[in-house]
Design a protein around this motif. Structure first.
Motif, mmCIF file in Angstrom:
data_model
loop_
_atom_site.group_PDB
_atom_site.id
_atom_site.type_symbol
_atom_site.label_atom_id
_atom_site.label_comp_id
_atom_site.label_asym_id
_atom_site.label_seq_id
_atom_site.Cartn_x
_atom_site.Cartn_y
_atom_site.Cartn_z
ATOM 1 N N GLY A 109 0.793 -1.229 0.000
ATOM 2 C CA GLY A 109 0.000 0.000 0.000
ATOM 3 C C GLY A 109 0.822 1.274 0.000
ATOM 4 N N MET A 110 2.117 1.181 -0.264
ATOM 5 C CA MET A 110 2.962 2.376 -0.246
ATOM 6 C C MET A 110 2.975 3.042 -1.616
ATOM 7 S SD MET A 110 6.168 1.047 2.094
ATOM 8 C CE MET A 110 6.545 -0.338 0.995
ATOM 9 N N THR A 111 2.571 4.304 -1.676
ATOM 10 C CA THR A 111 2.586 5.072 -2.917
ATOM 11 C C THR A 111 3.955 5.719 -3.106
ATOM 12 O OG1 THR A 111 1.824 7.073 -1.786
ATOM 13 C CG2 THR A 111 0.126 5.603 -2.700
ATOM 14 N N PRO A 112 4.243 6.207 -4.315
ATOM 15 C CA PRO A 112 5.503 6.942 -4.498
ATOM 16 C C PRO A 112 5.659 8.106 -3.524
ATOM 17 C CG PRO A 112 4.602 6.347 -6.635
ATOM 18 C CD PRO A 112 3.569 5.964 -5.615
ATOM 19 N N LEU A 113 4.561 8.829 -3.236
ATOM 20 C CA LEU A 113 4.657 9.929 -2.279
ATOM 21 C C LEU A 113 5.035 9.422 -0.896
ATOM 22 C CD1 LEU A 113 4.281 12.900 -1.490
ATOM 23 C CD2 LEU A 113 1.874 12.374 -1.027
ATOM 24 N N TYR A 114 4.411 8.359 -0.444
ATOM 25 C CA TYR A 114 4.730 7.791 0.865
ATOM 26 C C TYR A 114 6.211 7.421 0.935
ATOM 27 C CZ TYR A 114 4.506 4.636 4.905
ATOM 28 O OH TYR A 114 4.727 4.033 6.114
#
Length: 379
Positions: A109-114
């Motif tokens: 569930g990790m996005t590039p922003l995260y």
């Protein structure tokens, strides 16, 4: 150099000269995927602190379609680049090659922003990612952490030592995207930037909000261009709730972030209780808005009642109900949707609703007796 040596191993070993020779002779090697589904571009973006831009461009131009490719764990090249500190030019090129990758989470569930927040990427990188996908500031991982909660875990100690630390700019950047959907400091339509209002409207960790209140105490009593106090936003916003889950170090760190801070509604009422008596632009009081957003008695409902007791006796302009009626209706609605919940969660939620309903009636007992007398009902 052996022709049998994996071209991916050349990248991993940062053998740039032989990478140039191999790709110029056999550019099709950039399309090969390893046993984890990673292309050569994945390997390049996973190099700590990033590859030289010239090498990145050579690999990317050999197979631009790799920007759309996820490996077996859901990692895109953009995600890998954000997690490993690639320079802004590389991030920008990957974004232009696949805008959709901005909203692609990994299997965790990790996005590039995260991942960029986790890597403490430079501010320019965060700005680019938020300009491309401002909504990603709200997206949680499977453990329930958003970029905002992660950022607070990382910068809390610095800001406690120095409230003017540059990490404060990161907080404001993420909150501008969360509340206004943009990163620019100058807002459209001559609106003024007020960080406390933005934080009150967002899923902000209470500890972060407490820091912002200390830094900008005057904003708590200021209305925005539409006549809304920070409290108006806070009563309608979702509540940041700590996750009690894995017992891992990360889970423990998250719990430590906000354990000493009161809910946002409580913090605002402590500094400016008068806002509890001021309706929103639609004529609705904060108490009713807090009930409709399903806040618990301990998450601000009790404090709203103490700050504005007359709200207990005021019918809502939209629903025509008293606060205890609205709370009972929400409890009934939720009771009809218990199939997706386990027995323990259902029991806890039911207890929370009953506590709220009981508290509202206890603090305003004459409401119920007046209703009963008008309808010839004996208590």
């Amino acid at each position: 150099m052996s022709d049998h040596q994996s071209i991916a191993s050349l990248v991993d070993n940062q053998d740039w000269e032989n990478i140039r020779k191999r790709l110029r002779g056999r550019p099709s090697e950039a399309t090969i995927r390893d046993d984890r589904g990673r292309t050569l571009l994945h390997h390049a973006c996973a190099v700590p602190d990033g590859v030289p831009f010239e090498i990145f461009s050579l690999i990317y131009n050999s197979f631009p379609g790799a920007a759309w490719t996820e490996d077996s764990f859901g990692w895109s090249p953009l995600a890998a680049a954000c997690a490993n500190g690639s320079e802004p030019r590389i991030i920008e090129a990957l974004m232009n090659g696949c805008r959709f990758a901005l909203s692609l989470p990994t299997n965790c569930g990790m996005t590039p922003l995260y991942l960029a927040v986790w890597r403490m990427a430079e501010l320019r990188v965060l700005e680019m990612l938020l300009d491309g996908s401002p909504g990603s500031v709200h997206w949680p991982t499977k453990r329930g952490e958003t970029p905002l909660t992660l950022l607070w875990m990382q910068v809390r100690e610095q800001l406690e030592e120095d409230p003017d630390d540059e990490s404060h700019d990161r907080i404001e950047l993420l909150l501008r995207a969360a509340h206004h959907g943009i990163t620019q400091r100058i807002l459209p339509n001559n609106r003024q930037w007020r960080v406390v209002h933005a934080a009150a409207a967002s899923l902000t960790p209470p500890g972060m909000f407490e820091h912002l209140l200390r830094k900008h105490p005057e904003q708590v009593a200021i209305k925005d261009e539409y006549g809304r106090f920070p409290l108006t936003f806070a009563v309608s916003a979702k509540v940041y709730r700590r996750r009690i889950d894995t017992g891992s170090e990360e889970g423990s760190a998250e719990n430590n972030v906000s354990k000493s801070s009161d809910p946002i509604v409580v913090q605002l009422l402590r500094r400016y209780p008068q806002a509890a008596s001021v309706p929103d632009p639609n004529g609705r009081l904060p108490l009713m808005l807090a009930i409709e957003s399903e806040k618990k008695w301990c998450e601000g409902i009790s404090d709203l009642v103490q700050a504005a007791p007359r709200a207990l006796y005021t019918r809502d302009l939209c629903s025509g109900m008293y606060p205890f009626m609205a709370s009972a209706m929400i409890a009934k609605k939720n009771a009809q949707n218990v199939s997706a919940m386990n027995e323990v969660d259902n029991s806890l939620e039911e207890s929370d609703h009953l506590t709220t309903i009981f508290g509202l009636i206890r603090e305003g007992p004459t409401i119920l007796s007046n209703i009963c007398s008008r309808n010839n009902v004996r208590l």
